[in-house]
Design a protein around this motif. Structure first.
Motif, mmCIF file in Angstrom:
data_model
loop_
_atom_site.group_PDB
_atom_site.id
_atom_site.type_symbol
_atom_site.label_atom_id
_atom_site.label_comp_id
_atom_site.label_asym_id
_atom_site.label_seq_id
_atom_site.Cartn_x
_atom_site.Cartn_y
_atom_site.Cartn_z
ATOM 1 N N UNK A 159 35.872 -33.744 -28.437
ATOM 2 C CA UNK A 159 35.162 -32.783 -27.604
ATOM 3 C C UNK A 159 34.636 -31.632 -28.443
ATOM 4 N N UNK A 160 33.406 -31.179 -28.139
ATOM 5 C CA UNK A 160 32.827 -29.998 -28.765
ATOM 6 C C UNK A 160 32.433 -29.020 -27.654
ATOM 7 N N UNK A 161 32.259 -27.764 -28.018
ATOM 8 C CA UNK A 161 31.885 -26.733 -27.049
ATOM 9 C C UNK A 161 32.847 -26.710 -25.852
ATOM 10 N N UNK A 162 34.134 -26.855 -26.139
ATOM 11 C CA UNK A 162 35.134 -26.918 -25.063
ATOM 12 C C UNK A 162 35.163 -25.639 -24.234
ATOM 13 N N UNK A 163 34.857 -24.495 -24.852
ATOM 14 C CA UNK A 163 34.893 -23.230 -24.106
ATOM 15 C C UNK A 163 33.673 -23.073 -23.196
ATOM 16 N N UNK A 164 32.710 -23.982 -23.322
ATOM 17 C CA UNK A 164 31.494 -23.910 -22.497
ATOM 18 C C UNK A 164 31.422 -25.061 -21.501
ATOM 19 N N UNK A 202 19.786 -32.944 -16.800
ATOM 20 C CA UNK A 202 20.038 -31.735 -17.577
ATOM 21 C C UNK A 202 21.470 -31.749 -18.090
ATOM 22 N N UNK A 203 21.670 -31.099 -19.233
ATOM 23 C CA UNK A 203 23.024 -30.894 -19.739
ATOM 24 C C UNK A 203 23.535 -29.587 -19.139
ATOM 25 N N UNK A 204 24.780 -29.583 -18.698
ATOM 26 C CA UNK A 204 25.307 -28.429 -17.969
ATOM 27 C C UNK A 204 26.469 -27.786 -18.720
ATOM 28 N N UNK A 205 26.423 -26.450 -18.731
ATOM 29 C CA UNK A 205 27.449 -25.666 -19.422
ATOM 30 C C UNK A 205 27.813 -24.451 -18.571
ATOM 31 N N UNK A 256 28.053 -23.059 -30.837
ATOM 32 C CA UNK A 256 27.618 -22.421 -29.592
ATOM 33 C C UNK A 256 26.603 -23.319 -28.892
ATOM 34 N N UNK A 257 26.346 -23.044 -27.633
ATOM 35 C CA UNK A 257 25.348 -23.816 -26.885
ATOM 36 C C UNK A 257 23.973 -23.666 -27.521
ATOM 37 N N UNK A 258 23.643 -22.487 -27.998
ATOM 38 C CA UNK A 258 22.335 -22.278 -28.624
ATOM 39 C C UNK A 258 22.175 -23.101 -29.901
ATOM 40 N N UNK A 284 26.539 -20.543 -14.964
ATOM 41 C CA UNK A 284 26.251 -21.966 -15.117
ATOM 42 C C UNK A 284 24.857 -22.136 -15.706
ATOM 43 N N UNK A 285 24.760 -22.956 -16.751
ATOM 44 C CA UNK A 285 23.491 -23.205 -17.417
ATOM 45 C C UNK A 285 23.109 -24.671 -17.306
ATOM 46 N N UNK A 286 21.819 -24.950 -17.115
ATOM 47 C CA UNK A 286 21.288 -26.313 -17.123
ATOM 48 C C UNK A 286 20.221 -26.377 -18.205
#
Length: 303
Positions: free
Chosen positions: A257-262, A202-205, A180-182, A211-213
């Motif tokens: 690739x990781x966190x592909x769903x985000x 910033x990393x963006x998801x 997960x992003x966390x 949308x998260x930065x």
């Protein structure tokens, strides 16, 4: 004295706010630029520029002359552009700037074709992650990513970029894959330093419709895409870069690739140039060619 050349030199100095920068973008010795302005002022019988070691400003006469010169040169460019459009061989010099990865992957492999189709165009390419200023740097057109705010330029959409988070098998074997992003708090990252701000991007998801930065902590940071990619390939940490750049390494297995769903929302890629009547025929030809090669490629098209 070539009056039109002198006018163009004068305009370039004013816009660059520097004799040295004007000389550089005109590919002339600084001494030639200085001599041209002195001769122009002597012929006009007035001082156009106030200059010292630190400042450069227009006199009242210089301000009026600058506005007139811009109008005259723009009209000449318009007429020449119309004539070039009526011929199969547009002529002129085009200075273009673009991100290095796009230039190397999309443009440089097709330059031989460009040279054959447009033998009358001299092309000067700047490949850099540093954002260029069309006026100050004397650039005719630029390729930029992200949302655009400069309304003084014409922008043509070329496509869009999706940013992905990835890592090398070496890194994932040593540290595991974030679910997960966390979970990124438990991982190492390599940051990319913005050439515009000097600070890490910033990393963006995109998570649950939002949308998260995120500001990532890292031991390593670089300011150039090829170096950034190399850090990821060496297993120094997670990296976040465009799918366009990562795709060959994803296919070969050197990155995963990781966190592909985000994945973050895609960002537009555009080419920008002066409004129609101020863009030369050669510039418009180059812009059309860029749009053509993007259309022919597997670069993701915007909707």
């Amino acid at each position: 004295m070539d009056k039109l050349q002198a006018m163009a030199t004068f305009v370039r100095i004013v816009e660059a706010q520097s004799f040295s920068k004007a000389a550089e973008t005109l590919s002339l010795p600084r001494s030639s630029v200085t001599t041209t302005i002195k001769s122009l002022e002597r012929e006009l019988g007035t001082t156009l520029l106030r200059r010292s070691t630190r400042t450069l400003s227009l006199t009242d006469a210089g301000e009026r002359y600058y506005m007139s010169c811009r109008a005259i040169l723009a009209e000449i460019a318009r007429v020449e552009g119309e004539l070039s459009a009526d011929t199969a061989s547009p002529r002129g010099r085009v200075r273009a700037d673009m991100p290095g990865v796009i230039g190397r992957a999309m443009v440089l492999p097709r330059l031989h074709e460009f040279a054959q189709r447009f033998p009358g165009i001299e092309l000067v390419l700047g490949l850099s992650d540093r954002p260029a200023d069309l006026i100050y740097d004397g650039i005719d057109c630029v390729i930029r990513t992200g949302e655009l705010a400069d309304s003084s330029l014409t922008a043509q959409r070329l496509g869009e970029l999706s940013w992905i988070t990835c890592a090398s098998p070496r890194y994932l074997k040593a540290h595991g894959e974030p679910a997960t992003v966390s979970a990124l708090n438990d991982h190492h990252a390599v940051n990319y330093i913005s050439n515009a701000t000097g600070r890490p991007l910033d990393w963006r998801f995109h998570v649950q419709g939002e949308d998260l930065a995120i500001a990532m902590q890292s031991r390593f940071a670089v300011n150039e895409t090829e170096a950034y990619l190399q850090c990821g390939l060496e297993g120094l940490g997670l990296i976040q870069l465009s799918e366009f750049v990562a795709l060959p390494y994803l296919k070969s297995g050197r990155l995963k690739e990781v966190l592909a769903t985000a994945r973050s929302s895609a960002v537009p890629v555009s080419i920008m140039y002066p409004h129609g009547r101020n863009a030369s025929g050669a510039t418009r030809t180059f812009v059309d060619w860029i749009a053509e090669i993007f259309e022919q490629s597997d670069f993701k098209r915007g909707t």
